[in-house]
Design a protein around this motif. Structure first.
Motif, short mmCIF file in Angstrom:
data_model
loop_
_atom_site.label_atom_id
_atom_site.label_comp_id
_atom_site.label_asym_id
_atom_site.label_seq_id
_atom_site.Cartn_x
_atom_site.Cartn_y
_atom_site.Cartn_z
N PRO A 3 0.82 -1.21 0.00
CA PRO A 3 0.00 0.00 0.00
C PRO A 3 0.85 1.25 0.00
CG PRO A 3 0.07 -0.97 2.18
CD PRO A 3 0.75 -1.94 1.27
N ARG A 4 0.24 2.36 -0.35
CA ARG A 4 0.88 3.66 -0.24
C ARG A 4 0.69 4.18 1.18
NH1 ARG A 4 -2.54 6.41 -4.89
NH2 ARG A 4 -4.06 5.30 -3.59
N ILE A 5 1.50 5.15 1.55
CA ILE A 5 1.38 5.72 2.88
C ILE A 5 -0.02 6.28 3.10
CG2 ILE A 5 2.22 7.57 4.40
CD1 ILE A 5 5.00 7.16 3.21
N SER A 6 -0.58 6.91 2.08
CA SER A 6 -1.92 7.49 2.20
C SER A 6 -3.01 6.43 2.38
CB SER A 6 -2.23 8.35 0.97
OG SER A 6 -2.18 7.57 -0.21
N PRO A 9 -4.45 4.65 6.80
CA PRO A 9 -5.61 4.79 7.69
C PRO A 9 -6.75 3.85 7.34
CG PRO A 9 -4.72 6.95 7.15
CD PRO A 9 -4.02 5.96 6.27
N ALA A 10 -7.08 3.73 6.07
CA ALA A 10 -8.17 2.85 5.65
C ALA A 10 -7.80 1.39 5.87
CB ALA A 10 -8.52 3.10 4.19
N LEU A 11 -6.56 1.02 5.57
CA LEU A 11 -6.13 -0.36 5.75
C LEU A 11 -6.19 -0.76 7.22
CD1 LEU A 11 -4.90 -2.97 4.64
CD2 LEU A 11 -2.63 -1.89 4.83
N ARG A 12 -5.74 0.13 8.09
CA ARG A 12 -5.78 -0.17 9.52
C ARG A 12 -7.23 -0.32 10.02
NH1 ARG A 12 -1.94 0.33 13.21
NH2 ARG A 12 0.22 0.88 12.69
N MET A 60 8.36 16.25 14.36
CA MET A 60 8.05 14.83 14.20
C MET A 60 6.56 14.53 14.38
SD MET A 60 11.32 12.92 15.98
CE MET A 60 11.10 11.42 14.99
N ALA A 61 5.73 15.56 14.42
CA ALA A 61 4.31 15.36 14.70
C ALA A 61 3.55 14.85 13.47
CB ALA A 61 3.68 16.65 15.20
N ASN A 62 4.00 15.16 12.28
CA ASN A 62 3.29 14.75 11.06
C ASN A 62 3.70 13.32 10.72
OD1 ASN A 62 2.65 14.26 8.26
ND2 ASN A 62 2.30 16.46 8.04
N ARG A 63 2.80 12.36 10.97
CA ARG A 63 3.16 10.95 10.79
C ARG A 63 3.41 10.59 9.33
NH1 ARG A 63 2.91 6.78 14.20
NH2 ARG A 63 3.80 8.40 15.51
N LEU A 64 2.64 11.11 8.41
CA LEU A 64 2.86 10.78 7.01
C LEU A 64 4.23 11.27 6.53
CD1 LEU A 64 -0.66 11.39 5.40
CD2 LEU A 64 0.26 9.34 6.52
N ASP A 65 4.60 12.47 6.97
CA ASP A 65 5.91 13.02 6.62
C ASP A 65 7.02 12.18 7.23
OD1 ASP A 65 7.78 15.22 5.70
OD2 ASP A 65 8.08 15.36 7.87
N LEU A 66 6.85 11.78 8.50
CA LEU A 66 7.86 10.95 9.16
C LEU A 66 8.02 9.62 8.43
CD1 LEU A 66 9.79 10.17 11.44
CD2 LEU A 66 7.79 9.58 12.83
N LEU A 67 6.92 9.01 8.05
CA LEU A 67 7.00 7.74 7.34
C LEU A 67 7.70 7.88 5.99
CD1 LEU A 67 3.47 6.28 8.14
CD2 LEU A 67 5.67 5.45 9.01
N GLU A 68 7.44 8.96 5.28
CA GLU A 68 8.14 9.20 4.01
C GLU A 68 9.64 9.27 4.23
OE1 GLU A 68 6.51 12.72 2.34
OE2 GLU A 68 4.68 11.75 1.59
N ARG A 69 10.04 9.96 5.28
CA ARG A 69 11.46 10.08 5.58
C ARG A 69 12.06 8.73 5.97
NH1 ARG A 69 12.94 15.60 6.89
NH2 ARG A 69 11.16 16.98 6.55
N THR A 85 8.64 2.50 17.93
CA THR A 85 7.56 1.95 18.72
C THR A 85 6.61 1.16 17.82
OG1 THR A 85 6.54 4.13 18.51
CG2 THR A 85 7.63 3.62 20.60
N ALA A 86 5.65 0.46 18.46
CA ALA A 86 4.79 -0.46 17.72
C ALA A 86 4.04 0.22 16.59
CB ALA A 86 3.81 -1.13 18.68
N ASP A 87 3.50 1.41 16.83
CA ASP A 87 2.68 2.06 15.81
C ASP A 87 3.47 2.34 14.54
OD1 ASP A 87 4.13 3.87 17.42
OD2 ASP A 87 2.78 5.53 16.98
N ILE A 88 4.71 2.83 14.72
CA ILE A 88 5.53 3.16 13.55
C ILE A 88 6.03 1.90 12.86
CG2 ILE A 88 7.70 4.24 12.82
CD1 ILE A 88 7.22 6.35 14.98
N LEU A 89 6.49 0.92 13.63
CA LEU A 89 6.97 -0.32 13.02
C LEU A 89 5.85 -1.01 12.25
CD1 LEU A 89 9.33 -1.87 15.72
CD2 LEU A 89 9.94 -0.57 13.68
N GLU A 90 4.64 -0.97 12.77
CA GLU A 90 3.54 -1.63 12.07
C GLU A 90 3.16 -0.89 10.79
OE1 GLU A 90 0.79 -2.03 15.29
OE2 GLU A 90 1.93 -3.69 16.17
#
Length: 295
Positions: A3-6, A9-12, A60-69, A85-90
């Motif tokens: 999946p794409r980063i965007s 949310p729907a996948l989860r 570091m508050a913007n999760r989509l930006d952090l994941l892109e990095r 942490t679990a949320d980011i690793l998942e």
């Protein structure tokens, strides 16, 4: 197709079982590869409420930006894995970004930045059984010791028992020790050679076995003292990054400190987060490649 980063949310929301499925099929690798060095990107700061980088309080508050990095950093040659942490690793599992990577779970995040209970750093993140169930490769814990705060004793005891539980599962534990104190209401880590040496001595003796214990250490205020600090233990060691400052010159000075310390026999690599994910010049790929080149 991943999946794409965007899409996350729907996948989860629709398929929470996808996390376990991705973990079960993930291709694994040994902790140390043929070169015997580790380059780990760290992103476990947000769960402690620590979102600032340099003069950017919400970097570091913007999760989509952090994941892109993170996805970009993990794609660079020579990057071995990630600490989070679990949320980011998942999220990264679902994106397919952890294939063939070392996955290190962050374990104690209860000592929230700025809280009155910051030194009572309870284990509110990954448990040893979680890391084993998800087929992750290691765990990391922070051990800040304030001689004037009784909360540090709770953290010490929990750390020892966690090291035992990880060793029972033959999972490496990366212990990040500091001697700390409150100054003006904020917790400050003492990076003097004497303080870091004492923290190493304390951390090395925790638990019923040290067979699976690694150390994650800062470079001291005096970089030339790191050789003496590392003589305090035979445990394998990686260097942590921290915030390298807001200018290119400050970042280059940090690189030079790492370069010297990486020559020491017990030092096997780097675990670095903000200074690579949010470099002063904005070029994540170049920052990561420079750090890999130091190894």
């Amino acid at each position: 197709m991943s999946p794409r980063i965007s899409d996350l949310p729907a996948l989860r929301a629709r398929h929470p079982e996808a996390v376990a499925e991705a973990a079960a099929r993930r291709a694994r690798r040994p902790l140390l590869g043929e070169r015997g060095r580790l380059m780990i990107v760290a992103a476990d700061h947000p769960a402690r409420g620590a979102l600032a980088v340099g003069d950017r309080p919400q970097a570091m508050a913007n999760r989509l930006d952090l994941l892109e990095r993170l996805v970009l950093a993990l794609s660079r040659p020579g990057v071995d894995g990630v600490l989070a942490t679990a949320d980011i690793l998942e999220d990264l599992l679902l994106l397919g970004a952890l294939e063939g990577k070392v996955v290190m779970g962050s374990m104690n995040r209860g000592g929230l930045a700025g809280a009155s209970f910051e030194m009572d750093d309870r284990f509110t993140g990954h448990r040893p059984q979680d890391l084993a169930r998800l087929r992750f490769d290691a765990g990391k814990l922070l051990l800040r010791i304030d001689y004037e705060d009784a909360g540090s004793l709770t953290t010490l005891e929990a750390t020892a028992r966690t090291i035992d539980a990880m060793a029972e599962r033959r999972l490496p534990t990366f212990v990040e020790p500091f001697l700390s104190r409150r100054t003006g209401g904020a917790v400050r880590n003492d990076l003097s050679p004497e303080a870091v040496t004492r923290s190493v001595a304390i951390a090395s003796g925790l638990g019923g076995t040290s067979a699976y214990t690694w150390l994650k250490l800062p470079v001291t205020d005096d970089p030339d003292a790191m050789a003496r600090v590392c003589e305090t233990s035979t445990l394998p060691t990686v260097l942590l990054g921290g915030d390298a400052g807001g200018t290119v010159r400050e970042q280059e000075a940090v690189y030079e400190k790492w370069r010297k310390a990486l020559r020491l026999p017990t030092v096997h690599g780097l675990v670095v987060g903000r200074s690579l994910l949010y470099p002063a010049d904005g070029d994540v790929a170049a920052a990561v490649d420079t750090a890999v080149g130091l190894l």
